[in-house]
Design an enzyme around this catalytic site. Structure first.
Site, short mmCIF file in Angstrom:
data_model
loop_
_atom_site.label_atom_id
_atom_site.label_comp_id
_atom_site.label_asym_id
_atom_site.label_seq_id
_atom_site.Cartn_x
_atom_site.Cartn_y
_atom_site.Cartn_z
N LYS A 98 -33.00 14.71 41.50
CA LYS A 98 -33.72 13.48 41.37
C LYS A 98 -32.20 12.52 41.50
O LYS A 98 -31.16 12.90 40.92
CB LYS A 98 -33.92 13.14 39.76
CG LYS A 98 -34.79 12.15 39.44
CD LYS A 98 -35.24 12.48 37.86
CE LYS A 98 -36.11 11.35 37.58
NZ LYS A 98 -36.50 11.50 36.20
C1 E4P Z 1 -39.27 9.35 34.87
O1 E4P Z 1 -38.81 10.26 35.89
C2 E4P Z 1 -38.23 8.80 33.79
O2 E4P Z 1 -37.55 10.14 33.24
C3 E4P Z 1 -39.07 8.43 32.53
O3 E4P Z 1 -40.48 8.22 32.95
C4 E4P Z 1 -38.47 7.08 31.95
O4 E4P Z 1 -39.37 6.67 30.77
P1 E4P Z 1 -39.02 5.67 30.05
O5 E4P Z 1 -38.55 4.31 30.53
O6 E4P Z 1 -40.00 5.81 28.82
O7 E4P Z 1 -37.61 6.25 29.36
#
Ligand code: E4P
Length: 281
Positions: A98
């Site tokens: 990622k």
């Molecule tokens: C996705 O890859 C992220 O880890 C995640 O969905 C972020 O979510 P949040 O905005 O609720 O922290």
């Protein structure tokens, strides 16, 4: 639409895979921190390598697991992504690296291109990348062209931004924000034309459907709706054609709830006659 769990919580991941609806896992440093804190609070020594091994093994070869880099430059991303891939992909062959679309923090624009460059570096090695922190369709387009297999628009954070910027309303981050936008005197609040998190997802889906972009394995980049925090948002992500939605575990529970389902259950349980019950004894 595939469903991923957005968590590093081992209990949720174990439980999630018993449901038969989970297709993968996404993590990020904040979710890893939450899991570290949870395990530490139980008085357990936390060996992160073991935690990640367990997540990858539980997910298994069919279910991709996104692990995020921690640096802020091209050199960091390439080094850390390689460490993550080399250390963990052997466990179940399901590691996805990622990488943020743009790691710049503050004034300097020096590293502006570093996310893209790193995505392309991994794509050339046939290593799958999930491009994270996407807030515009044009960021998604660039990430796709650079070779990201997954594009992660952060829907919930768009909604947070809009309601924080344009309204005085108190809100919880799990509250529903209309996918069609929040109109004031006929005009929706917007962030450079994006009227909601779901609007962002829909526009990226449209761009991907309009243009033929292929990544290293011949597949089209998957639109992975991220930062979803309530059931209705998940419904709308499915309606606008997201390929994947990544969800906190409790949101799966929320997707199951309807008051008429509960009422129906009450009626069926109340109507069980002894003659029928006997069959089960
Ligand atoms: C996705 O890859 C992220 O880890 C995640 O969905 C972020 O979510 P949040 O905005 O609720 O922290």
């Amino acid at each position: 639409m595939q469903i991923y769990l957005d968590t590093a919580n081992l209990e949720e991941i174990h439980e999630g895979f018993t449901l038969g609806v989970v297709d993968g896992i996404t993590t990020n440093p904040s979710l890893i921190k939450r899991e570290r804190d949870r395990l530490a609070a139980k008085g357990e020594p936390v060996e992160m390598k073991d935690v990640l091994n367990d997540i990858l093994e539980t997910a298994g070869p069919e279910h991709p697991v996104s692990l995020e880099v921690i640096g802020t430059t091209y050199a960091d991303f390439v080094r850390e992504g390689k460490i993550l891939y080399d250390t963990f992909n052997g466990v179940a062959g399901n590691v996805v690296i990622k990488i943020p679309i743009n790691p710049v923090i503050g004034e300097s624009t020096q590293a502006q291109y570093d996310g893209l460059k790193a995505i392309h570096n991994f794509a050339k090695q046939d290593i799958p990348v999930n491009c994270t922190l996407i807030f515009t369709p044009e960021q998604a387009l660039l990430a796709a062209k650079a070779g990201a297999k997954y594009l992660s628009p952060f829907a919930g954070r768009v909604d947070d931004y809009l309601r924080k910027t344009f309204t005085d309303n108190e809100f919880d981050k799990t509250d529903y924000y209309p996918g069609g936008g929040f109109p004031e005197e006929g005009v929706c609040y917007h962030d450079d034309g994006i009227v909601s998190g779901i609007d962002l997802v829909a526009r990226i889906v449209h761009v991907m459907e309009t243009h033929d972009i292929e990544v290293f394995d011949g597949s089209k980049p998957a639109v992975l709706a991220a930062s979803l925090r309530n059931a209705r948002q998940v419904r709308e992500a499915a309606e606008v054609g997201a390929d994947i939605a990544t969800l906190p575990y409790p949101v799966i529970g929320e997707l199951l709830v309807h008051h008429k389902t509960e009422e129906g259950m009450k009626g069926f349980v109340a109507d069980v006659v002894p003659e029928y019950r006997k069959i089960f004894e």
